[in-house]
Design a protein around this motif. Structure first.
Motif, PDB file in Angstrom:
ATOM      1  N   PRO A 143      45.418  42.545  36.786  1.00 21.78           N
ATOM      2  CA  PRO A 143      44.072  42.314  37.836  1.00 21.78           C
ATOM      3  C   PRO A 143      42.942  41.660  37.197  1.00 21.78           C
ATOM      4  CG  PRO A 143      44.305  44.670  36.809  1.00 21.78           C
ATOM      5  CD  PRO A 143      45.353  43.963  36.373  1.00 21.78           C
ATOM      6  N   ASP A 144      42.626  40.873  38.224  1.00 19.11           N
ATOM      7  CA  ASP A 144      41.112  40.116  37.728  1.00 19.11           C
ATOM      8  C   ASP A 144      40.032  40.430  38.421  1.00 19.11           C
ATOM      9  OD1 ASP A 144      41.765  39.427  40.463  1.00 19.11           O
ATOM     10  OD2 ASP A 144      41.880  37.215  40.074  1.00 19.11           O
ATOM     11  N   LEU A 145      38.923  40.052  38.409  1.00 19.83           N
ATOM     12  CA  LEU A 145      37.829  40.480  38.774  1.00 19.83           C
ATOM     13  C   LEU A 145      37.818  40.905  40.340  1.00 19.83           C
ATOM     14  CD1 LEU A 145      34.776  41.641  38.256  1.00 19.83           C
ATOM     15  CD2 LEU A 145      34.078  39.410  38.444  1.00 19.83           C
ATOM     16  N   SER A 150      32.992  34.389  40.610  1.00 20.58           N
ATOM     17  CA  SER A 150      34.154  34.191  39.782  1.00 20.58           C
ATOM     18  C   SER A 150      35.544  33.192  40.364  1.00 20.58           C
ATOM     19  CB  SER A 150      34.573  35.465  39.033  1.00 20.58           C
ATOM     20  OG  SER A 150      35.774  35.248  38.227  1.00 20.58           O
ATOM     21  N   ASP A 151      36.042  33.893  41.456  1.00 18.05           N
ATOM     22  CA  ASP A 151      37.078  33.104  41.871  1.00 18.05           C
ATOM     23  C   ASP A 151      36.765  31.536  42.312  1.00 18.05           C
ATOM     24  OD1 ASP A 151      39.060  34.924  41.746  1.00 18.05           O
ATOM     25  OD2 ASP A 151      39.401  35.136  43.986  1.00 18.05           O
ATOM     26  N   THR A 152      35.495  31.562  42.701  1.00 18.05           N
ATOM     27  CA  THR A 152      35.251  30.009  43.167  1.00 18.05           C
ATOM     28  C   THR A 152      34.563  29.097  42.143  1.00 18.05           C
ATOM     29  OG1 THR A 152      32.908  30.675  43.833  1.00 18.05           O
ATOM     30  CG2 THR A 152      34.567  30.750  45.678  1.00 18.05           C
ATOM     31  N   ARG A 168      46.163  36.914  29.956  1.00 17.38           N
ATOM     32  CA  ARG A 168      45.058  37.471  30.315  1.00 17.38           C
ATOM     33  C   ARG A 168      44.902  37.376  32.000  1.00 17.38           C
ATOM     34  NH1 ARG A 168      39.498  35.932  26.994  1.00 17.38           N
ATOM     35  NH2 ARG A 168      40.061  37.463  25.648  1.00 17.38           N
ATOM     36  N   ASP A 169      45.226  36.110  32.525  1.00 17.45           N
ATOM     37  CA  ASP A 169      45.167  35.837  33.941  1.00 17.45           C
ATOM     38  C   ASP A 169      46.665  34.992  34.053  1.00 17.45           C
ATOM     39  OD1 ASP A 169      45.105  35.034  36.703  1.00 17.45           O
ATOM     40  OD2 ASP A 169      43.076  33.850  36.310  1.00 17.45           O
ATOM     41  N   PHE A 170      47.694  36.044  34.291  1.00 15.26           N
ATOM     42  CA  PHE A 170      49.073  35.208  34.208  1.00 15.26           C
ATOM     43  C   PHE A 170      49.870  35.652  35.561  1.00 15.26           C
ATOM     44  CE2 PHE A 170      53.516  35.563  33.280  1.00 15.26           C
ATOM     45  CZ  PHE A 170      53.531  34.077  32.642  1.00 15.26           C
ATOM     46  N   LEU A 220      43.274  30.150  31.586  1.00 13.39           N
ATOM     47  CA  LEU A 220      42.056  30.500  31.031  1.00 13.39           C
ATOM     48  C   LEU A 220      40.901  29.791  31.604  1.00 13.39           C
ATOM     49  CD1 LEU A 220      43.883  31.315  27.646  1.00 13.39           C
ATOM     50  CD2 LEU A 220      42.474  32.934  28.990  1.00 13.39           C
ATOM     51  N   GLU A 221      39.856  30.217  31.891  1.00 15.04           N
ATOM     52  CA  GLU A 221      38.517  29.478  32.401  1.00 15.04           C
ATOM     53  C   GLU A 221      37.555  29.380  31.384  1.00 15.04           C
ATOM     54  OE1 GLU A 221      38.580  31.599  35.990  1.00 15.04           O
ATOM     55  OE2 GLU A 221      39.124  29.861  37.284  1.00 15.04           O
ATOM     56  N   VAL A 222      37.242  28.659  30.723  1.00 10.37           N
ATOM     57  CA  VAL A 222      36.162  28.665  29.842  1.00 10.37           C
ATOM     58  C   VAL A 222      35.141  27.639  30.068  1.00 10.37           C
ATOM     59  CG1 VAL A 222      37.588  29.373  28.000  1.00 10.37           C
ATOM     60  CG2 VAL A 222      37.322  26.969  28.242  1.00 10.37           C
TER      61      VAL A 222
HETATM   62 MG    MG Z   1      40.911  32.885  39.590  1.00  6.27          MG
END
Ligand code: MG
Ligand code: MG
Ligand code: MG
Length: 304
Positions: free
Chosen positions: A11-13, A145-147, A200-202, A217-219
């Protein structure tokens, strides 16, 4: 019987907040609902729930015999293993339609916009239910977060409008600063193994019978990966197993592009999908920030 409201595996945010916000709305409508989740909270979700004083949705991975409402997915690959033994009463989502089917009628709130929580905000408006301040706060975070703080090509006017309205309810003035706070939390790579980072987000996707695994991965600074890349490549090849291809997108939200790291049976498929050449199984994809809009459709075409 209460309905479980939950998002996708890993799960993501958006999945976590969506479970909370949508179960709140349904309870207000007299539809008994319980927020749940299919996996551990990521760092970003932990940060947001703690900051705004929420408990995590309950951890539950088996739903046979239960009524369920899905948030942020409609793919079998992202569902609980026994989903076909559950009754899907609804779906609130902003992805391509997945491969889940139902044997009973359901409601679907699916829109091509930046975040499931924008869809849920529109559901609150439709039903005329007021959003409490703390729920508005976490919904703002999910949409930012999503955008990617409105930078993602998935972001629409409806998302920016939802954030403005929710931020007003929440009393948050500097919502862009809050967004940067989230991405700074996401950028924390310390203490995680390369495998944990990839997962992490897979998401696994079924593309014409081929399993393609894609992590992201968004950094805020790509150089964070300079010392990690070699290990990430080695870990991708360990994790490939039966997959046709596995890859991770290292997305720099300031530069607005992604470094793609790939382990595939046939690199030419990837090169064709993105009109690029892989060097040492890597390519820089300028302007690419969204897996759902800029990666998945092109891979699906290449693997057809
Ligand atoms: Mg996303
Ligand atoms: Mg999601
Ligand atoms: Mg989402």
């Amino acid at each position: 019987m209460a309905t479980y409201v939950f998002g996708h595996t890993t799960p993501d945010l958006d999945s976590i907040v969506g479970a909370i916000s949508l179960s709140y709305l349904r309870n207000q409508l007299g539809l008994q609902s319980i927020a749940s989740r299919q996996g551990v909270l990521n760092l970003e979700s932990q940060f947001v729930l703690e900051k705004f004083g929420f408990d995590a949705p309950i951890l539950k991975t088996s739903y046979a015999g239960e009524e369920v409402y899905l948030v942020d997915f409609s793919d079998k690959a992202q569902a609980p293993v026994d989903i076909m033994e559950a009754t899907i009463v609804g779906i609130a989502d902003h992805h391509k339609l997945g491969d889940l089917t139902t044997s009973t009628p359901l409601e679907m709130w699916v829109r091509p916009i930046g975040c499931s929580n924008t869809v849920i905000k529109q559901m609150f408006d439709y039903y005329g239910v007021a959003i409490p301040q703390n729920i508005a706060s976490i919904m703002v975070c999910a949409i930012l977060s999503d955008t990617v703080i409105f930078k993602s090509p998935t972001c629409t006017k409806e998302d920016t409008k939802a954030v403005k309205e929710l931020a007003k309810i929440a009393g948050i003035e500097e919502y862009k600063a809050l967004g940067m706070e989230l991405f700074n939390v996401k950028s924390n790579l310390t203490g995680a193994t390369p495998r944990e980072l990839i997962l992490r987000d897979f998401k696994d996707f079924d593309m014409s019978g081929n399993t393609i695994g894609i992590g992201q991965l968004e950094v805020v600074d790509l150089t964070l990966f300079d010392t990690l890349k070699e290990e990430l490549h080695a870990t991708l090849s360990q994790m490939q197993e039966d997959r046709e291809a596995i890859m991770v997108l290292l997305t720099d939200i300031i530069l607005e592009g992604s470094q793609l790291l790939v382990c595939a049976n046939d690199n030419t498929k990837i090169e064709k999908a993105f009109h690029t050449t892989l060097h040492n199984n890597e390519a820089w994809l300028k302007g690419v920030m969204s897996r759902k809009k800029q990666i998945v459709p092109f891979l699906e075409e290449a693997y057809k």
